[in-house]
Motif scaffolding. Structure first.
Motif, PDB file in Angstrom:
ATOM      1  N   SER A  95       0.825  -1.209   0.000  1.00  0.00           N
ATOM      2  CA  SER A  95       0.000   0.000   0.000  1.00  0.00           C
ATOM      3  C   SER A  95       0.859   1.259   0.000  1.00  0.00           C
ATOM      4  CB  SER A  95      -0.926  -0.015   1.225  1.00  0.00           C
ATOM      5  OG  SER A  95      -1.710   1.156   1.276  1.00  0.00           O
ATOM      6  N   ILE A  96       1.938   1.237   0.789  1.00  0.00           N
ATOM      7  CA  ILE A  96       2.840   2.392   0.830  1.00  0.00           C
ATOM      8  C   ILE A  96       3.510   2.600  -0.524  1.00  0.00           C
ATOM      9  CG2 ILE A  96       4.962   3.305   1.860  1.00  0.00           C
ATOM     10  CD1 ILE A  96       4.189   1.863   4.436  1.00  0.00           C
ATOM     11  N   SER A 121      -6.592  -1.849  -4.110  1.00  0.00           N
ATOM     12  CA  SER A 121      -6.260  -1.489  -2.723  1.00  0.00           C
ATOM     13  C   SER A 121      -4.946  -0.740  -2.616  1.00  0.00           C
ATOM     14  CB  SER A 121      -6.185  -2.752  -1.855  1.00  0.00           C
ATOM     15  OG  SER A 121      -7.404  -3.458  -1.874  1.00  0.00           O
ATOM     16  N   ASN A 122      -3.930  -1.178  -3.373  1.00  0.00           N
ATOM     17  CA  ASN A 122      -2.576  -0.689  -3.143  1.00  0.00           C
ATOM     18  C   ASN A 122      -2.088   0.347  -4.145  1.00  0.00           C
ATOM     19  OD1 ASN A 122      -2.447  -2.438  -0.970  1.00  0.00           O
ATOM     20  ND2 ASN A 122      -1.486  -4.067  -2.150  1.00  0.00           N
ATOM     21  N   ALA A 123      -2.736   0.464  -5.303  1.00  0.00           N
ATOM     22  CA  ALA A 123      -2.350   1.491  -6.278  1.00  0.00           C
ATOM     23  C   ALA A 123      -3.377   2.618  -6.315  1.00  0.00           C
ATOM     24  CB  ALA A 123      -2.188   0.879  -7.661  1.00  0.00           C
ATOM     25  N   THR A 171       1.716  -4.871  -4.550  1.00  0.00           N
ATOM     26  CA  THR A 171       1.221  -3.670  -5.202  1.00  0.00           C
ATOM     27  C   THR A 171       0.678  -4.000  -6.583  1.00  0.00           C
ATOM     28  OG1 THR A 171       2.848  -2.331  -4.027  1.00  0.00           O
ATOM     29  CG2 THR A 171       1.840  -1.344  -5.953  1.00  0.00           C
ATOM     30  N   VAL A 172       1.410  -4.833  -7.313  1.00  0.00           N
ATOM     31  CA  VAL A 172       0.965  -5.270  -8.638  1.00  0.00           C
ATOM     32  C   VAL A 172      -0.233  -6.204  -8.518  1.00  0.00           C
ATOM     33  CG1 VAL A 172       1.667  -6.530 -10.706  1.00  0.00           C
ATOM     34  CG2 VAL A 172       3.283  -4.995  -9.596  1.00  0.00           C
ATOM     35  N   LEU A 173      -0.214  -7.026  -7.489  1.00  0.00           N
ATOM     36  CA  LEU A 173      -1.255  -8.041  -7.312  1.00  0.00           C
ATOM     37  C   LEU A 173      -2.606  -7.434  -6.963  1.00  0.00           C
ATOM     38  CD1 LEU A 173      -1.424 -11.197  -7.238  1.00  0.00           C
ATOM     39  CD2 LEU A 173      -1.207 -11.012  -4.765  1.00  0.00           C
ATOM     40  N   ASN A 174      -2.618  -6.399  -6.146  1.00  0.00           N
ATOM     41  CA  ASN A 174      -3.865  -5.789  -5.665  1.00  0.00           C
ATOM     42  C   ASN A 174      -3.920  -4.309  -6.060  1.00  0.00           C
ATOM     43  OD1 ASN A 174      -4.610  -8.228  -4.286  1.00  0.00           O
ATOM     44  ND2 ASN A 174      -3.233  -7.661  -2.636  1.00  0.00           N
ATOM     45  N   PRO A 175      -4.193  -4.019  -7.330  1.00  0.00           N
ATOM     46  CA  PRO A 175      -4.133  -2.618  -7.789  1.00  0.00           C
ATOM     47  C   PRO A 175      -5.219  -1.725  -7.194  1.00  0.00           C
ATOM     48  CG  PRO A 175      -5.008  -4.044  -9.514  1.00  0.00           C
ATOM     49  CD  PRO A 175      -4.510  -4.944  -8.426  1.00  0.00           C
TER      50      PRO A 175
END
Length: 332
Positions: free
Chosen positions: A10-11, A117-119, A111-115
């Motif tokens: 997420s960061i 939530s994390n991007a 970050t790539v896996l969960n765009p």
């Protein structure tokens, strides 16, 4: 454990989204993203390399102490601590430099896996509702891997838009923009190269076959060349199953690259390629031999400074000293 990696993801996702917003293409954003993080972590890898080189240099003395005090563990620890203090080595100095890069690299993956939530940093409640909704959408439900559900939402945004009422208008606009940014050099990074259940029947139906092939080639090449650049001692340490495990992992990574969204495989390729460049630099300027040579050069320079700092005895004082010795001899 996944929560920890998602936290780092997420960061790092703020950086990924900023880069995507800047260039408008997810593939280019991943390249810049991975490059920036590798550069950030480079000083930590140097510190880790120096710690390992210093520890390896003490290996002979450590073995002597272990052999001498094999029956006295307490005395062995005391002598080991004395050795570390004498040589200026901290045996735990490389721990943080090993843990931090590991957490960051897994954070990159998540970050790539969960765009969503994390991007995009959409609300977790809305994202969970959207993932749960996928199971009930005709033509999609139960046909996707739940691990890549967020990527599926971005991939099928056009068809899913009527079902995404849990997101605000601004969030839907960001999602739509994201949906159009996953094409890179003619590849749709949201698609999966092949179906794991029918890998040989679907692999060559799409130009995405290049992803697992590049994943294999880059990984194998980097391992082979890196091994060739190692010193004889390092190569001996990688004999046996350790040596072959690295090559086996090349084929394992290619297999996974076939069955995961291409964005994940693309990240692996970029990360491996940049990791190889980093290894070349580390081996040339920060390898054990280079670090030992630098340490010896610093030691010699320090000795020269100490010798230069010693004040020479004045010529007159030398004569007086010699004359006093002659007087003493005459008196005797």
């Amino acid at each position: 454990m996944n929560d920890i990696f998602n936290f780092f993801g997420s960061i790092l996702g703020y950086l990924l989204w900023w880069l995507y917003y800047l260039v408008g293409n997810y593939g280019v954003a991943i390249i810049l993203f991975t490059l920036i993080v590798k550069m950030f972590l480079f000083p930590f890898f140097i510190k880790q390399q120096r710690s390992m080189a210093a520890t390896a240099k003490l290996s002979v003395k450590q073995k002597e102490i272990q052999k001498k005090y094999a029956n006295d563990k307490q005395r062995m620890q005391i002598e080991m601590q004395k050795l570390y203090e004498k040589e200026g080595v901290n045996p735990s100095g490389g721990c943080l430099t090993m843990i931090l890069p590991f957490l960051v690299m897994l954070g990159l993956y998540y970050t790539v896996l969960n765009p969503l939530s994390n991007a995009l940093h959409l609300s977790s409640e809305a994202v969970n509702k959207a993932v749960a909704m996928l199971n009930h959408v005709p033509g999609i439900g139960n046909s996707f891997n739940t691990q890549y559900a967020q990527i599926e939402i971005v991939k099928n945004f056009t068809n899913l838009k009527p079902f995404l009422g849990m997101f605000s208008g601004d969030e839907l606009a960001r999602l739509e923009s994201f949906n159009h940014g996953f094409r890179f050099l003619g590849l749709n990074l949201l698609d999966t190269p092949c179906d794991a259940a029918n890998i040989f029947g679907t692999l060559f139906r799409s130009n995405l076959w290049i992803i697992p092939v590049l994943c294999l080639v880059v990984y194998l090449s980097s391992q082979f060349i890196t091994t060739k650049m190692m010193s004889a001692v390092q190569q001996q340490q990688q004999q046996g199953c350790v040596k072959y495990t690295m090559y086996i992992m090349s084929f394992v990574s290619a297999w996974f690259a076939c069955t995961v969204p291409a964005a994940v495989g693309f990240y692996w390729i970029i990360s491996s390629a940049l990791g190889f460049v980093q290894n070349v630099i580390m081996n040339k300027w920060y390898g054990p031999d280079a670090l030992n040579a630098q340490a010896e050069a610093r030691r010699v320079a320090l000795l020269e400074q100490e010798e230069a700092a010693i004040k020479p005895i004045p010529h007159v004082a030398i004569k007086e000293k010699a004359g006093s010795k002659k007087v003493e001899k005459r008196r005797k």
